[in-house]
Design an enzyme around this catalytic site. Structure first.
Site, PDB file in Angstrom:
ATOM      1  N   CYS A  12       0.828  -1.197   0.000  1.00  0.00           N
ATOM      2  CA  CYS A  12       0.000   0.000   0.000  1.00  0.00           C
ATOM      3  C   CYS A  12       0.860   1.245   0.000  1.00  0.00           C
ATOM      4  O   CYS A  12       2.035   1.192   0.342  1.00  0.00           O
ATOM      5  CB  CYS A  12      -0.866   0.064   1.260  1.00  0.00           C
ATOM      6  N   GLY A  59      -0.262   0.846  -5.022  1.00  0.00           N
ATOM      7  CA  GLY A  59      -1.588   0.266  -4.883  1.00  0.00           C
ATOM      8  C   GLY A  59      -2.552   0.894  -5.858  1.00  0.00           C
ATOM      9  O   GLY A  59      -2.690   2.112  -5.887  1.00  0.00           O
ATOM     10  N   ASN A 101       0.010   0.357   6.004  1.00  0.00           N
ATOM     11  CA  ASN A 101       0.752  -0.409   4.999  1.00  0.00           C
ATOM     12  C   ASN A 101       1.513  -1.502   5.727  1.00  0.00           C
ATOM     13  O   ASN A 101       2.350  -1.208   6.571  1.00  0.00           O
ATOM     14  CB  ASN A 101       1.726   0.516   4.249  1.00  0.00           C
ATOM     15  N   TYR A 137      12.344  -4.044  -6.128  1.00  0.00           N
ATOM     16  CA  TYR A 137      11.226  -3.897  -7.065  1.00  0.00           C
ATOM     17  C   TYR A 137      10.219  -2.802  -6.720  1.00  0.00           C
ATOM     18  O   TYR A 137       9.791  -2.057  -7.592  1.00  0.00           O
ATOM     19  CB  TYR A 137      10.477  -5.234  -7.153  1.00  0.00           C
TER      20      TYR A 137
HETATM   21  P1  AMP Z   1       5.793 -13.202 -12.456  1.00  0.00           P
HETATM   22  O1  AMP Z   1       5.229 -12.960 -13.805  1.00  0.00           O
HETATM   23  O2  AMP Z   1       4.779 -13.808 -11.519  1.00  0.00           O
HETATM   24  O3  AMP Z   1       7.069 -13.952 -12.429  1.00  0.00           O
HETATM   25  O4  AMP Z   1       6.085 -11.782 -11.824  1.00  0.00           O
HETATM   26  C1  AMP Z   1       7.310 -11.167 -11.978  1.00  0.00           C
HETATM   27  C2  AMP Z   1       7.098  -9.783 -12.459  1.00  0.00           C
HETATM   28  O5  AMP Z   1       6.198  -9.074 -11.598  1.00  0.00           O
HETATM   29  C3  AMP Z   1       8.397  -9.024 -12.455  1.00  0.00           C
HETATM   30  O6  AMP Z   1       8.490  -8.414 -13.728  1.00  0.00           O
HETATM   31  C4  AMP Z   1       8.284  -7.995 -11.359  1.00  0.00           C
HETATM   32  O7  AMP Z   1       8.662  -6.732 -11.842  1.00  0.00           O
HETATM   33  C5  AMP Z   1       6.838  -8.002 -10.932  1.00  0.00           C
HETATM   34  N1  AMP Z   1       6.685  -8.262  -9.481  1.00  0.00           N
HETATM   35  C6  AMP Z   1       7.570  -8.766  -8.642  1.00  0.00           C
HETATM   36  N2  AMP Z   1       7.081  -8.856  -7.396  1.00  0.00           N
HETATM   37  C7  AMP Z   1       5.850  -8.380  -7.431  1.00  0.00           C
HETATM   38  C8  AMP Z   1       4.840  -8.201  -6.452  1.00  0.00           C
HETATM   39  N3  AMP Z   1       5.020  -8.521  -5.183  1.00  0.00           N
HETATM   40  N4  AMP Z   1       3.678  -7.659  -6.859  1.00  0.00           N
HETATM   41  C9  AMP Z   1       3.496  -7.332  -8.150  1.00  0.00           C
HETATM   42  N5  AMP Z   1       4.404  -7.482  -9.106  1.00  0.00           N
HETATM   43  C10 AMP Z   1       5.572  -8.007  -8.775  1.00  0.00           C
END
Ligand code: AMP
Length: 503
Positions: free
Chosen positions: A7, A33, A116, A271
């Site tokens: 958040c 968020g 958060n 990230y």
């Molecule tokens: P995935 O497709 O599930 O492997 O997600 C990895 C991608 O999502 C990467 O490109 C990251 O930039 C992004 N990412 C990593 N962690 C998160 C998170 N906790 N919430 C949302 N996006 C994420």
């Protein structure tokens, strides 16, 4: 996942433009968020002769939830306010009652809260309250904090808040609004970031305004200056009188005692936070570049034969841009032939990949979110860099797209170690079995699944070293449980899963 895990929070005191500044601040924090947004302010109702807290909140992006000027000119009046952007992705998110800020009224007046993080003893607390017959309005952990405050027998509101916070565990960066104060809190572990800023100076009529935000990019948006971080375990009480004097060191500050040391979330640097923000005392851009450099030392671009085209290094935009610059620069410094290119273009009008429920829609979101620049890729070795692989959906589809665009070879580099554990402190990861790295024994097997010519992740040691190198001033310690399983605050086995299933 929890209803208030990832958040963005913001609060401000000391300006008649409190709601408008909160709106701008929340807009700058939109990446934290995108599901719902809300603002509550504090003002005095002359007709009713009492302080009131007007509130407006709804599902949607900040700009959509607050799309009428009257909200600012007629409803959200007053000189202090707080706001909240919520990320949540689960069933819990469908419930309107879970949209923050939360607002209650008790014997001490009005009280609003933006949270958060994720409490790790939420189940225990909820059980205890239920046994006493407490009725809950939401399924969110944050409501527990309000019940604990209301239950406290202490006289001063601030003491009630201290009382409540000594009973909760886990991750909580909070902004609270009382009829007279803005209160900013970071849990003793300091999991989530929270910073104090000042808008204007002591010389101006009424003194400066003071703001708190998850990330400093919110201060830049309203022209405020970063003053300092809210410290892990600090309850910072911003009151009108002291605020007007303009001296941050004069604010009352209390401590929430902690038992588990400090463990700032390393994934914020990897990230989640924006590169133009300063968190945990250092610019994310600087830390992320160092992370990229470290990866270049551990897993450089592949060597190419004489006569072969030079490899291009491309980031998965936007989250990997900064680290990829660090990576490509360091590879060149080490004498490897390569250059940085923008080979993937992102469509910004699609929410984050994670928001789509169900696997099919997730795949569509990857395709709807990224496209390749074919002319750049055709016939070249491509090194694609992303900040993390979670479920692997993004990586798998991107690799297909790069190959379809004619890349001669595709090499995947990840600026973090494999994510192998769920987060109980506010990062939205799926459960263990859905994490890609848990489905294979070897990195090479993951590479085969993704269809790449080579795959490399940053090592845990490399990540920790890079962060410490870039942020030398902060030696408080980090949480890297998603990579290592070393959970700094104990979590009851099965707790989160059960907790979320009934939501
Ligand atoms: P995935 O497709 O599930 O492997 O997600 C990895 C991608 O999502 C990467 O490109 C990251 O930039 C992004 N990412 C990593 N962690 C998160 C998170 N906790 N919430 C949302 N996006 C994420």
């Amino acid at each position: 996942m929890g209803a208030n895990d990832e958040c963005g929070i913001f609060g401000i005191l000391g300006t008649p433009e409190a709601a408008r500044h909160t709106y701008y601040g929340l807009h700058a924090l939109q990446h934290r968020g995108q599901e719902s947004s809300g603002i509550v302010t504090s003002t005095y109702d002359e007709a009713e002769e009492r302080p009131v807290m007007p509130i407006h909140k709804d599902f949607g992006l900040v700009l959509d939830v607050f799309d009428e000027e009257e909200l600012f000119s007629q409803k959200l009046l007053g000189d202090h306010g707080i706001g909240h952007n919520r990320y949540s992705t689960s069933g819990a998110s469908e419930s309107r009652t879970n949209v923050q800020p939360f607002l209650v009224h008790d014997r001490k007046g009005n009280l609003a809260l933006s949270h958060n993080g994720n409490l790790s003893n939420a189940r225990e607390l909820r059980r205890a309250f239920s046994e006493q017959g407490t009725l809950f309005q939401t399924t969110s952990d944050s409501e527990l904090i309000l019940h604990l405050i209301a239950q406290s027998r202490r006289e001063r509101r601030v003491d009630q808040i201290i009382d409540a916070l000594t009973q909760v565990e886990g991750a909580f960066s909070l902004v609270l609004l009382t009829d007279d104060h803005l209160i900013a809190v970071r849990d003793p572990n300091g999991f989530r970031p929270l910073a104090l800023g000042r808008l204007g100076d002591a010389g101006q009529p009424g003194g400066p305004a003071w703001c708190v935000a998850s990330e400093t990019c919110a201060f830049d948006m309203i022209g405020a200056d970063y003053v300092r971080d809210v410290e892990p375990g600090e309850i910072l009480v911003i009151d009108r009188e002291t605020a007007a004097r303009g001296d941050a060191s004069a604010f009352e500050s209390y401590e929430v005692p902690g038992r588990h040391g400090v463990s700032q979330c390393i994934f914020e640097y990897v990230y989640f936070s924006r590169p133009d923000s300063k968190i945990f005392g250092e610019m994310v851009d600087k830390v992320r570049r160092q992370i990229g450099r470290q990866l270049a030392l551990e897993a450089p671009v592949p060597e190419v034969e004489e006569g072969e085209k030079e490899p291009i290094v491309i980031p998965v935009p936007d989250s990997a841009n900064t680290a990829t610059l660090g990576y490509a620069n360091e590879c060149r410094k080490q004498g490897q032939r390569c250059h940085f290119e923008i080979g993937l273009i992102r469509n910004h009008y699609v929410g984050r990949t994670f928001i789509a429920p169900g696997q099919d829609q997730r795949e569509m979101k990857v395709r709807g979110k990224f496209n390749t620049v074919e002319g750049l890729l055709r016939g070249r070795p491509v090194v694609v860099v992303d900040d993390s692989i979670v479920r692997g959906t993004t990586a798998r589809y991107l690799v297909d797209m790069l190959r379809d665009s004619g890349a001669a070879s595709v090499h995947f580099r990840v600026t973090s170690p494999p994510v192998v554990n769920p987060c109980f402190y506010g990062m939205d990861f799926p459960n263990e079995s859905e994490l890609l790295a848990n489905q294979f024994d070897e990195v090479a097997e993951i590479g085969d699944f993704l269809g790449v010519d080579s795959l490399a992740y940053l090592s845990v040691e490399g990540l920790m070293e890079a962060v410490q190198t870039a942020n030398k001033k902060n030696d408080l310690g980090y949480c890297n449980a998603c990579f290592t399983g070393d959970y700094p605050v104990p979590v009851e086995p099965g707790q989160q899963k059960e907790e979320f299933e009934w939501r």
